[in-house]
Design a protein around this motif. Structure first.
Motif, short mmCIF file in Angstrom:
data_model
loop_
_atom_site.label_atom_id
_atom_site.label_comp_id
_atom_site.label_asym_id
_atom_site.label_seq_id
_atom_site.Cartn_x
_atom_site.Cartn_y
_atom_site.Cartn_z
N ALA A 1 12.57 116.73 -22.36
CA ALA A 1 11.54 115.72 -22.10
C ALA A 1 10.44 116.28 -21.21
N ALA A 2 10.82 117.10 -20.22
CA ALA A 2 9.83 117.64 -19.30
C ALA A 2 8.81 118.52 -20.02
N PHE A 3 9.29 119.47 -20.81
CA PHE A 3 8.37 120.43 -21.41
C PHE A 3 7.78 119.95 -22.72
N THR B 1 5.83 111.38 -25.10
CA THR B 1 6.54 112.34 -24.25
C THR B 1 6.66 111.84 -22.81
N LEU B 2 5.62 111.20 -22.29
CA LEU B 2 5.70 110.65 -20.93
C LEU B 2 6.72 109.53 -20.86
N ALA B 3 6.74 108.68 -21.88
CA ALA B 3 7.72 107.59 -21.90
C ALA B 3 9.13 108.14 -21.98
N LEU C 1 3.76 118.06 -32.05
CA LEU C 1 3.31 116.67 -31.98
C LEU C 1 1.85 116.59 -31.54
N ALA C 2 1.46 117.44 -30.58
CA ALA C 2 0.08 117.41 -30.10
C ALA C 2 -0.89 117.88 -31.17
N ASP C 3 -0.49 118.87 -31.98
CA ASP C 3 -1.33 119.30 -33.10
C ASP C 3 -1.47 118.19 -34.14
#
Length: 395
Positions: free
Chosen positions: A302-304, A271-273, A259-261
């Motif tokens: 969710a954490a990683f 991811t934070l939500a 997702l970050a790529d």
């Protein structure tokens, strides 16, 4: 993916085991050393604070050395520290040994992230970082449950002896596989590297990391007493449940990297939500065994899922000159969050509202991190708008 990234993952595996395995040993350590569960939980905070201090100090101290040499020296410190944990005669000695072990952690991941990102094309940097961190997630999937089982059957000291052996193997992998590099004679001046701390986007990125993982560790530090006391599992059942957490970590880590790529900021928001939602939802299912196990797996995922987006955000905000220091500082920020989370969880347990409330209190931290991410995006857009106005005026 270059094989050297897998060697970095091997080092991450060893470090991940020693960081996380204590969560599965809290009851044994507290009983053997005659301390409370919350005091045993502070062994998590002590380790995390060791990372927080060690990351910038060792990164600056080793800034001109070849990165391979740095990585191998850090793994040696890690191994010696775990031997000291195994033979610690008291709670204080164990805390000191944990802090020594932790000194290697932040700089290893900080330098390792830069090395991993430099081994691949720019569009694959987040995936390379995520793969290195997969060593950390595999440690949670396999190493931590095995360590918890070993500690349950043979005493918690046997677990630390096993972790020291992992350190020896990881040292060998780094020595044999990671490419040799020259001393960094072209290193930028220290003042220029430290200037990264004056960048608001870097500071906001570090704040997001502290808050996001603070929420995770407020719960995960006390996962054994939560599962035993609230959900009703036996101590022996905790080890296989940690396998579920580990599976979630691996899946979340890989998805977060992809997702970050793809799109970094949407990945960060999402991811934070998701982490905040999972922590709130966990509050309502802890009394049901099946639902509690599912919640443990979702917490891991969710954490990683946040790790690669948070790390890449700080690297991008730092730019070229301060990337290594910023990368190590972000690892320190992860662990400052760990320390704050473990302290917060202990405070909720000792001073109210109690063990059952840890999850919903913890959810506030990634929720605030999400607010910081939104603020970071707004600041970025304002900066882009000003540059556009200046460009137009110049024309």
């Amino acid at each position: 993916m270059p094989i050297a990234v897998y060697a970095l993952a091997a080092g991450a595996f060893g470090i991940g085991v020693t960081e996380f395995v204590i969560m599965g040993l809290l009851l044994q350590v507290s009983t053997d050393l005659g301390v409370s569960i919350s005091a045993a939980g502070l062994l998590v905070s002590g380790y995390a604070l060791g990372v927080f201090v060690g990351a910038p100090v060792l990164t600056i101290a080793t800034r001109r050395l070849p990165r391979k040499t740095v990585l191998m020296a850090l793994m040696a410190i890690f191994t010696i520290g775990n031997i000291a944990c195994a033979v610690a005669p008291s709670y204080g000695a164990l805390m000191a040994a944990r802090v020594v072990t932790a000194l290697a952690h932040g700089t290893f991941f900080g330098v390792g992230s830069v090395v991993a990102a430099g081994l691949v094309a720019p569009e694959r940097r987040a995936s390379a970082i995520a793969l290195m961190f997969t060593g950390l997630t595999v440690a949670t999937l396999l190493g931590v449950p095995f360590g918890a089982w070993l500690g349950f059957d043979h005493g918690w000291r046997a677990t630390f002896w096993a972790v020291a052996a992992i350190g020896v193997l990881a040292f060998a992998a780094l020595a044999l596989i990671v490419p040799r590099d020259a001393a960094r004679r072209d290193t930028v001046p220290l003042a220029e590297e430290l200037a990264v701390l004056r960048r608001p986007q870097v500071l906001l990125g570090l704040l997001m990391t502290v808050l996001g993982f603070g929420g995770v560790f407020a719960v995960f530090s006390y996962i054994q007493p939560i599962l035993v006391t609230i959900t009703g599992f036996s101590e022996a059942a905790v080890s296989p449940i940690l396998l579920v957490f580990g599976v979630g970590l691996i899946l979340g880590n890989l998805v977060g990297g992809k997702l970050a790529d793809w799109r970094l900021m949407p990945a960060l928001f999402g991811t934070l939500a998701a982490l905040a939602v999972v922590l709130v939802a966990a509050t309502f299912v802890l009394h049901d065994r099946v639902a509690a196990v599912v919640a443990v797996g979702l917490l891991g995922a969710a954490a990683f899922a946040t790790v690669a987006p948070l790390q890449l955000r700080v690297l991008e905000a730092a730019g070229g000159a301060g990337q290594t220091l910023a990368s190590s500082l972000n690892i320190a920020a992860f662990n400052l969050g760990n320390a704050l989370g473990a302290w917060l969880g202990g405070a909720v347990i000792d001073h109210g509202p109690g063990l059952g409330a840890v999850t919903w209190v913890a959810a506030a931290m990634p929720a605030v991190a999400l607010v910081a991410a939104l603020g970071s995006r707004a600041l970025e857009r304002r900066g882009a708008g000003r540059r556009e106005v200046v460009a137009v005026a110049g024309d």
